[in-house]
Design a protein around this motif. Structure first.
Motif, short mmCIF file in Angstrom:
data_model
loop_
_atom_site.label_atom_id
_atom_site.label_comp_id
_atom_site.label_asym_id
_atom_site.label_seq_id
_atom_site.Cartn_x
_atom_site.Cartn_y
_atom_site.Cartn_z
N PRO A 201 -12.32 19.18 -8.16
CA PRO A 201 -13.32 18.48 -8.96
C PRO A 201 -13.76 19.35 -10.13
CG PRO A 201 -14.33 19.29 -6.96
CD PRO A 201 -12.87 19.61 -6.88
N HIS A 202 -14.23 18.70 -11.19
CA HIS A 202 -14.67 19.40 -12.39
C HIS A 202 -16.14 19.08 -12.62
CE1 HIS A 202 -14.48 21.31 -16.26
NE2 HIS A 202 -14.99 20.23 -16.82
N LYS A 203 -16.93 20.12 -12.94
CA LYS A 203 -18.37 19.96 -13.11
C LYS A 203 -18.79 20.40 -14.51
CE LYS A 203 -22.71 21.39 -10.98
NZ LYS A 203 -23.31 22.19 -9.91
N CYS A 204 -19.60 19.59 -15.17
CA CYS A 204 -20.12 19.92 -16.49
C CYS A 204 -21.11 21.09 -16.36
CB CYS A 204 -20.82 18.71 -17.10
SG CYS A 204 -21.60 19.07 -18.70
N PRO A 205 -20.93 22.14 -17.17
CA PRO A 205 -21.83 23.29 -17.06
C PRO A 205 -23.26 23.01 -17.52
CG PRO A 205 -20.29 23.61 -18.87
CD PRO A 205 -19.88 22.34 -18.16
N LYS A 206 -23.49 21.95 -18.30
CA LYS A 206 -24.83 21.67 -18.80
C LYS A 206 -25.58 20.67 -17.92
CE LYS A 206 -27.39 20.39 -22.93
NZ LYS A 206 -27.31 20.00 -24.33
N PHE A 207 -25.01 19.48 -17.71
CA PHE A 207 -25.69 18.42 -16.95
C PHE A 207 -25.30 18.39 -15.47
CE2 PHE A 207 -26.38 15.72 -20.96
CZ PHE A 207 -27.68 16.18 -21.09
N GLY A 208 -24.20 19.03 -15.12
CA GLY A 208 -23.79 19.03 -13.73
C GLY A 208 -23.04 17.78 -13.30
N GLN A 209 -22.66 16.93 -14.27
CA GLN A 209 -21.89 15.73 -13.94
C GLN A 209 -20.54 16.14 -13.35
OE1 GLN A 209 -21.39 11.44 -15.77
NE2 GLN A 209 -21.29 12.99 -17.31
N ILE A 210 -20.09 15.42 -12.32
CA ILE A 210 -18.87 15.80 -11.61
C ILE A 210 -17.83 14.70 -11.68
CG2 ILE A 210 -17.90 16.36 -9.34
CD1 ILE A 210 -20.59 17.63 -8.65
N ALA A 211 -16.57 15.10 -11.89
CA ALA A 211 -15.43 14.19 -11.82
C ALA A 211 -14.57 14.63 -10.65
CB ALA A 211 -14.62 14.26 -13.11
N ASN A 212 -14.30 13.70 -9.74
CA ASN A 212 -13.53 14.02 -8.53
C ASN A 212 -12.07 13.59 -8.60
OD1 ASN A 212 -15.62 15.20 -6.84
ND2 ASN A 212 -16.57 13.19 -6.98
N ASN A 213 -11.71 12.76 -9.59
CA ASN A 213 -10.32 12.32 -9.71
C ASN A 213 -9.97 12.15 -11.19
OD1 ASN A 213 -11.13 9.62 -10.56
ND2 ASN A 213 -11.64 9.25 -8.40
N GLU A 214 -8.71 11.84 -11.47
CA GLU A 214 -8.24 11.77 -12.85
C GLU A 214 -8.96 10.68 -13.66
OE1 GLU A 214 -4.17 11.07 -15.43
OE2 GLU A 214 -4.01 11.34 -13.27
N THR A 215 -9.23 9.54 -13.06
CA THR A 215 -9.91 8.45 -13.76
C THR A 215 -11.31 8.87 -14.17
OG1 THR A 215 -8.63 6.82 -12.53
CG2 THR A 215 -10.64 6.05 -13.60
N GLU A 216 -12.06 9.47 -13.26
CA GLU A 216 -13.40 9.94 -13.58
C GLU A 216 -13.36 11.04 -14.64
OE1 GLU A 216 -15.36 11.21 -10.02
OE2 GLU A 216 -15.56 9.17 -9.25
N LEU A 217 -12.37 11.91 -14.55
CA LEU A 217 -12.22 12.99 -15.52
C LEU A 217 -11.99 12.42 -16.92
CD1 LEU A 217 -12.12 16.10 -15.71
CD2 LEU A 217 -9.66 15.91 -15.49
N ARG A 218 -11.11 11.43 -17.02
CA ARG A 218 -10.83 10.80 -18.32
C ARG A 218 -12.07 10.09 -18.85
NH1 ARG A 218 -6.78 7.75 -16.88
NH2 ARG A 218 -8.13 6.02 -16.33
N ASP A 219 -12.79 9.35 -18.00
CA ASP A 219 -13.95 8.58 -18.44
C ASP A 219 -15.16 9.45 -18.78
OD1 ASP A 219 -12.42 6.31 -18.06
OD2 ASP A 219 -13.35 5.80 -16.14
N LYS A 220 -15.42 10.47 -17.98
CA LYS A 220 -16.62 11.28 -18.16
C LYS A 220 -16.43 12.47 -19.09
CE LYS A 220 -18.42 10.19 -13.56
NZ LYS A 220 -18.81 10.76 -12.25
N PHE A 221 -15.22 13.03 -19.13
CA PHE A 221 -14.98 14.26 -19.89
C PHE A 221 -13.98 14.09 -21.03
CE2 PHE A 221 -16.70 15.64 -15.90
CZ PHE A 221 -17.50 16.71 -16.23
#
Length: 53
Positions: free
Chosen positions: A9-29
């Protein structure tokens, strides 16, 4: 040649938003394509979420 490093999973260093899969990663980051000095391309995830940028 295209290579890259995608970490989950990838976590934003500022807001702490997390992406757990490729779809979330594309949409959020989103992704970025970087070109090295010798012309090779690499795709990586953005480190900060779209809201922070």
């Amino acid at each position: 040649m295209t290579t890259g490093k995608i970490t989950l999973p990838h976590k934003c260093p500022k807001f702490g938003q997390i992406a757990n899969n490729e779809t979330e990663l594309r949409d959020k980051f989103g992704f970025r394509t970087m070109t090295t000095k010798n012309g090779d391309k690499s795709v990586r995830n953005q480190s900060w979420c779209k809201k922070c940028r």
